[in-house]
Scaffold this motif. Structure first.
Motif, PDB file in Angstrom:
ATOM      1  N   SER A   1       0.834  -1.189   0.000  1.00 19.59           N
ATOM      2  CA  SER A   1       0.000   0.000   0.000  1.00 19.59           C
ATOM      3  C   SER A   1       0.876   1.249   0.000  1.00 19.59           C
ATOM      4  O   SER A   1       1.718   1.408   0.876  1.00 19.59           O
ATOM      5  N   SER A   2       0.668   2.127  -0.971  1.00 20.81           N
ATOM      6  CA  SER A   2       1.452   3.365  -1.031  1.00 20.81           C
ATOM      7  C   SER A   2       0.571   4.607  -0.987  1.00 20.81           C
ATOM      8  O   SER A   2       1.075   5.717  -0.994  1.00 20.81           O
ATOM      9  N   VAL A   3      -0.746   4.402  -0.939  1.00 18.87           N
ATOM     10  CA  VAL A   3      -1.709   5.499  -0.968  1.00 18.87           C
ATOM     11  C   VAL A   3      -2.437   5.564   0.369  1.00 18.87           C
ATOM     12  O   VAL A   3      -2.873   4.541   0.897  1.00 18.87           O
ATOM     13  N   ASP A   4      -2.585   6.758   0.896  1.00 19.97           N
ATOM     14  CA  ASP A   4      -3.333   6.949   2.139  1.00 19.97           C
ATOM     15  C   ASP A   4      -4.812   6.682   1.902  1.00 19.97           C
ATOM     16  O   ASP A   4      -5.381   7.141   0.904  1.00 19.97           O
ATOM     17  N   ALA A   5      -5.442   5.915   2.788  1.00 20.92           N
ATOM     18  CA  ALA A   5      -6.875   5.598   2.717  1.00 20.92           C
ATOM     19  C   ALA A   5      -7.263   4.998   1.367  1.00 20.92           C
ATOM     20  O   ALA A   5      -8.273   5.364   0.767  1.00 20.92           O
ATOM     21  N   ASP A   6      -6.464   4.035   0.896  1.00 19.77           N
ATOM     22  CA  ASP A   6      -6.652   3.413  -0.416  1.00 19.77           C
ATOM     23  C   ASP A   6      -7.897   2.526  -0.441  1.00 19.77           C
ATOM     24  O   ASP A   6      -8.060   1.655   0.410  1.00 19.77           O
ATOM     25  N   ARG A   7      -8.752   2.732  -1.431  1.00 17.94           N
ATOM     26  CA  ARG A   7      -9.968   1.914  -1.581  1.00 17.94           C
ATOM     27  C   ARG A   7      -9.653   0.565  -2.210  1.00 17.94           C
ATOM     28  O   ARG A   7     -10.524  -0.297  -2.297  1.00 17.94           O
ATOM     29  N   SER A   8      -8.427   0.347  -2.640  1.00 21.16           N
ATOM     30  CA  SER A   8      -8.014  -0.937  -3.217  1.00 21.16           C
ATOM     31  C   SER A   8      -7.410  -1.866  -2.170  1.00 21.16           C
ATOM     32  O   SER A   8      -6.817  -2.882  -2.505  1.00 21.16           O
ATOM     33  N   VAL A   9      -7.549  -1.523  -0.891  1.00 16.24           N
ATOM     34  CA  VAL A   9      -6.917  -2.289   0.179  1.00 16.24           C
ATOM     35  C   VAL A   9      -7.370  -3.752   0.132  1.00 16.24           C
ATOM     36  O   VAL A   9      -8.545  -4.051  -0.047  1.00 16.24           O
ATOM     37  N   ALA A  10      -6.381  -4.657   0.235  1.00 18.67           N
ATOM     38  CA  ALA A  10      -6.655  -6.094   0.212  1.00 18.67           C
ATOM     39  C   ALA A  10      -6.640  -6.683   1.611  1.00 18.67           C
ATOM     40  O   ALA A  10      -7.425  -7.558   1.936  1.00 18.67           O
ATOM     41  N   GLY A  11      -5.721  -6.213   2.445  1.00 17.90           N
ATOM     42  CA  GLY A  11      -5.597  -6.741   3.794  1.00 17.90           C
ATOM     43  C   GLY A  11      -4.188  -6.560   4.325  1.00 17.90           C
ATOM     44  O   GLY A  11      -3.439  -5.712   3.853  1.00 17.90           O
ATOM     45  N   VAL A  12      -3.832  -7.408   5.284  1.00 11.78           N
ATOM     46  CA  VAL A  12      -2.537  -7.341   5.945  1.00 11.78           C
ATOM     47  C   VAL A  12      -1.843  -8.688   5.783  1.00 11.78           C
ATOM     48  O   VAL A  12      -2.485  -9.742   5.920  1.00 11.78           O
TER      49      VAL A  12
END
Length: 133
Positions: free
Chosen positions: A40-51
């Motif tokens: 993740s390189s974007v703040d508050a990314d809507r493409s977040v997959a998980g951890v």
């Protein structure tokens, strides 16, 4: 053979994805990059997959074989790299650079889960309850 499990030693459910690189446990990843997931390189990314999971109880897509594979936690509690001031119970979103951060008013698709512990600082880690809104 029939088996029934009623408990598990570890605390999250995860799935394997082809990743752009090798990522350390606790790294926040998103759907994107050259492969299926990337850091993740974007703040508050809507493409977040998980951890990226530390030690999942159950792994889906376990036979996936690729140069870089990320085992991404989707539900349960997982150690997560965080930044900023986090209060127990805060909703967590991507904060960029593979970290999570708290968010007061996240929109649909941004939320990773809720903080299980408090934290104050940069570059640390706490457990979060993944997928819990």
């Amino acid at each position: 053979m029939f088996a029934k499990a009623t408990s598990a030693q570890y605390a999250d459910l995860a799935e394997k994805y082809v990743a752009d690189a090798a990522y350390a446990p606790g790294t926040v990843v998103v759907f994107g990059g050259d492969k299926e997931v990337t850091v993740s390189s974007v703040d508050a990314d809507r493409s977040v997959a998980g951890v990226v999971s530390t030690n999942p109880s159950y792994i889906m897509n376990a036979a996936l074989d690729a140069e870089h594979v990320a085992t991404v936690a989707f539900t349960g509690r997982v150690p997560t790299s965080v930044t900023g001031t986090v209060a127990k119970g805060d909703l967590m979103v991507s904060g960029g650079d593979g970290y999570a951060r708290p968010a007061n008013q996240p929109t649909v698709g941004m939320v990773l889960g809720k903080a299980i512990a408090s934290y104050e600082g940069t570059g640390g880690g706490i457990e979060i309850a993944i997928g819990r809104l």
